[in-house]
Design a protein around this motif. Structure first.
Motif, PDB file in Angstrom:
ATOM      1  N   ALA A 107      -2.151  -1.408   3.623  1.00  0.00           N
ATOM      2  CA  ALA A 107      -1.765  -2.740   3.145  1.00  0.00           C
ATOM      3  C   ALA A 107      -2.397  -3.840   3.985  1.00  0.00           C
ATOM      4  O   ALA A 107      -2.661  -4.939   3.480  1.00  0.00           O
ATOM      5  CB  ALA A 107      -0.247  -2.879   3.155  1.00  0.00           C
ATOM      6  N   VAL A 108      -2.647  -3.569   5.265  1.00  0.00           N
ATOM      7  CA  VAL A 108      -3.285  -4.582   6.107  1.00  0.00           C
ATOM      8  C   VAL A 108      -4.701  -4.862   5.612  1.00  0.00           C
ATOM      9  O   VAL A 108      -5.151  -6.015   5.566  1.00  0.00           O
ATOM     10  CB  VAL A 108      -3.278  -4.150   7.583  1.00  0.00           C
ATOM     11  CG1 VAL A 108      -4.191  -5.053   8.414  1.00  0.00           C
ATOM     12  CG2 VAL A 108      -1.862  -4.189   8.144  1.00  0.00           C
ATOM     13  N   GLY A 158       0.828  -1.200   0.000  1.00  0.00           N
ATOM     14  CA  GLY A 158       0.000   0.000   0.000  1.00  0.00           C
ATOM     15  C   GLY A 158       0.852   1.234   0.000  1.00  0.00           C
ATOM     16  O   GLY A 158       1.959   1.239  -0.552  1.00  0.00           O
ATOM     17  N   GLU A 159       0.374   2.268   0.662  1.00  0.00           N
ATOM     18  CA  GLU A 159       1.112   3.532   0.741  1.00  0.00           C
ATOM     19  C   GLU A 159       0.998   4.057   2.157  1.00  0.00           C
ATOM     20  O   GLU A 159      -0.110   4.177   2.701  1.00  0.00           O
ATOM     21  CB  GLU A 159       0.543   4.540  -0.252  1.00  0.00           C
ATOM     22  CG  GLU A 159       1.320   5.844  -0.314  1.00  0.00           C
ATOM     23  CD  GLU A 159       0.777   6.782  -1.374  1.00  0.00           C
ATOM     24  OE1 GLU A 159       1.162   7.972  -1.345  1.00  0.00           O
ATOM     25  OE2 GLU A 159      -0.058   6.352  -2.199  1.00  0.00           O
ATOM     26  N   SER A 160       2.133   4.331   2.758  1.00  0.00           N
ATOM     27  CA  SER A 160       2.126   4.758   4.159  1.00  0.00           C
ATOM     28  C   SER A 160       1.643   6.200   4.286  1.00  0.00           C
ATOM     29  O   SER A 160       1.752   7.011   3.359  1.00  0.00           O
ATOM     30  CB  SER A 160       3.523   4.621   4.764  1.00  0.00           C
ATOM     31  OG  SER A 160       4.437   5.465   4.090  1.00  0.00           O
ATOM     32  N   ALA A 161       1.100   6.481   5.451  1.00  0.00           N
ATOM     33  CA  ALA A 161       0.640   7.836   5.788  1.00  0.00           C
ATOM     34  C   ALA A 161       0.515   7.910   7.303  1.00  0.00           C
ATOM     35  O   ALA A 161       0.610   6.887   8.003  1.00  0.00           O
ATOM     36  CB  ALA A 161      -0.706   8.133   5.118  1.00  0.00           C
ATOM     37  N   HIS A 162       0.319   9.105   7.816  1.00  0.00           N
ATOM     38  CA  HIS A 162       0.109   9.245   9.250  1.00  0.00           C
ATOM     39  C   HIS A 162      -1.274   8.695   9.588  1.00  0.00           C
ATOM     40  O   HIS A 162      -2.239   8.890   8.840  1.00  0.00           O
ATOM     41  CB  HIS A 162       0.219  10.707   9.682  1.00  0.00           C
ATOM     42  CG  HIS A 162       0.385  10.877  11.150  1.00  0.00           C
ATOM     43  ND1 HIS A 162      -0.673  10.789  12.037  1.00  0.00           N
ATOM     44  CD2 HIS A 162       1.493  11.103  11.908  1.00  0.00           C
ATOM     45  CE1 HIS A 162      -0.234  10.971  13.261  1.00  0.00           C
ATOM     46  NE2 HIS A 162       1.087  11.172  13.215  1.00  0.00           N
ATOM     47  N   ALA A 163      -1.359   7.971  10.696  1.00  0.00           N
ATOM     48  CA  ALA A 163      -2.623   7.325  11.059  1.00  0.00           C
ATOM     49  C   ALA A 163      -3.738   8.328  11.340  1.00  0.00           C
ATOM     50  O   ALA A 163      -4.924   7.970  11.320  1.00  0.00           O
ATOM     51  CB  ALA A 163      -2.417   6.412  12.265  1.00  0.00           C
ATOM     52  N   ASP A 172       2.342   0.138   4.848  1.00  0.00           N
ATOM     53  CA  ASP A 172       2.510   0.030   3.396  1.00  0.00           C
ATOM     54  C   ASP A 172       2.854  -1.385   2.949  1.00  0.00           C
ATOM     55  O   ASP A 172       3.028  -1.624   1.754  1.00  0.00           O
ATOM     56  CB  ASP A 172       3.568   1.012   2.890  1.00  0.00           C
ATOM     57  CG  ASP A 172       4.956   0.737   3.463  1.00  0.00           C
ATOM     58  OD1 ASP A 172       5.120  -0.211   4.268  1.00  0.00           O
ATOM     59  OD2 ASP A 172       5.891   1.479   3.096  1.00  0.00           O
ATOM     60  N   ARG A 173       2.930  -2.318   3.905  1.00  0.00           N
ATOM     61  CA  ARG A 173       3.219  -3.710   3.546  1.00  0.00           C
ATOM     62  C   ARG A 173       2.626  -4.650   4.580  1.00  0.00           C
ATOM     63  O   ARG A 173       2.695  -4.375   5.777  1.00  0.00           O
ATOM     64  CB  ARG A 173       4.725  -3.968   3.438  1.00  0.00           C
ATOM     65  CG  ARG A 173       5.094  -5.369   2.960  1.00  0.00           C
ATOM     66  CD  ARG A 173       6.620  -5.566   2.948  1.00  0.00           C
ATOM     67  NE  ARG A 173       7.000  -6.855   2.377  1.00  0.00           N
ATOM     68  CZ  ARG A 173       6.981  -8.007   3.029  1.00  0.00           C
ATOM     69  NH1 ARG A 173       6.599  -8.040   4.312  1.00  0.00           N
ATOM     70  NH2 ARG A 173       7.332  -9.141   2.449  1.00  0.00           N
TER      71      ARG A 173
END
Length: 356
Positions: A191-192, A177-182, A237-238
């Motif tokens: 990604a989860v 996926g793509e990471s970001a601030h929660a 992201d993974r």
């Protein structure tokens, strides 16, 4: 002490979980000293011997590597071997140096009806490394009796003949996926969540099933591990999930469907083939030999575990599995094998060699 028991004791005492060369040396030297067969050792560490001739070939097959022992199974650098209550205890007694010894004695003593082959493979516990190397070099007997455990399947103490077994396909699905601030989840791609969607696909798959010579086999497919995320406040992201699939001859679950989920890739990590005996007459001949060798009423059965018989079957050999180990004995701290069953297996193997 019978030759089969004495040889089993010798083989079981030799450590062969990290380096099986010493066990292979013992197998090779015994065959050279006790038989007039043509014996060779290949680069993979397999020991292969041949005697007799004929239009067909029958192989007695085993392996001389084992899994790592428990602490109590080792003393002064050697494996502990002990006899108690009619059983021989020690790492590899059941899986499968006992049946290997029985096959060696039968190979020596039989008056074969066809070309008789003996093979002890290395690396079976590492996914059939030795068997695959031998097959790649042309090892292709017409028929084979693989000495993995088949005792106690139809009834306690009875040595049966397995005409099929399951395989295992282990695989990994990775969701990206793509990471970001929660605090701003919409700014990323979780990604989860994608992995969970892929897990739902796995949960919806039908387990494969088939029938081999009257024996029903039902496979399974299940997610066994999942790992993802890097912190409590980060959109992951993974995410990766491990899938364990028990395969059956001719059928597979359609795991490739997980890749219909955006961002998910599926990779096969291990694929141990299932086994099916494709010759009912051969299966019956081995069962006849098993009947002659014991008072019980052996039957054709199916095993849940993969063995080198799967590699042989995939390469065109017609195999069955018949051996001394009982369910629940292999790979345990208390591993043992019944001494009378070792002697029985030697009679079975000799009977098959002289009649099949």
């Amino acid at each position: 002490m019978s030759d089969t028991l004495a040889l089993t004791r010798r083989l079981v005492s030799i450590p062969s979980h990290e380096d099986e060369r010493a066990a292979g040396d013992a197998v090779e030297s015994w065959l050279r000293a006790e038989t007039d067969a043509a014996v060779r050792r290949d680069d993979a560490g397999n020991v292969i011997a041949r005697r007799g001739d004929g239009n067909r070939s029958l192989a007695l097959v085993g392996h001389h590597d084992v899994v790592a022992p428990a602490d109590e199974q080792v003393r002064d650098g050697e494996y502990v071997v002990a006899e108690r209550n009619g059983r021989l205890h020690g790492r590899g007694a059941a899986d499968m140096k006992g049946s290997l010894a029985a096959a060696m004695v039968a190979f020596r003593d039989a008056d074969p009806a066809t070309e008789l082959v003996f093979a002890s493979f290395a690396g079976e516990e590492q996914g059939g490394v030795g068997a695959r190397a031998a097959i790649d070099e042309g090892f292709a007997p017409d028929y084979a009796v693989v000495g993995e455990g088949s005792t106690g399947y139809s009834a306690p103490g009875v040595t049966d003949v397995a005409v099929a077994h399951k395989g295992r396909r282990g695989s990994t699905l990775v969701a990206r996926g793509e990471s970001a601030h929660a605090s701003e989840p919409e700014a990323g791609e979780n990604a989860v969540y994608r992995a969970c969607d892929a897990v739902d696909v796995v949960r919806g798959l039908d387990a494969p099933e088939t029938t081999v010579l009257g024996q029903e086999l039902r496979g399974s497919v299940v997610v066994t591990e999942i790992d993802g995320g890097s912190g409590w406040n980060v959109i992951p992201d993974r995410c990766a999930a491990t899938v364990d699939e028990r395969t059956v001859p001719g059928e597979r679950a359609d795991l490739g469907r997980v890749e219909s989920v955006p961002g998910v890739e599926w990779t096969v990590d291990q694929d141990l083939p299932p086994m099916a005996c494709d010759d009912a007459d051969f299966a019956e001949a081995v069962l006849d030999a098993a009947r002659e060798a014991q008072d019980g009423n052996p039957r054709h059965v199916a095993k849940p575990h993969a063995t080198d018989a799967g590699w042989l079957a995939a390469a065109g050999t017609t195999p069955v599995v018949c051996g001394a180990a009982e369910p629940g004995e292999a790979h345990t701290a208390g591993e043992s094998v019944a001494i009378d069953v070792l002697e029985r297996c030697e009679r079975i193997y000799r009977g098959v060699a002289e009649s099949a």
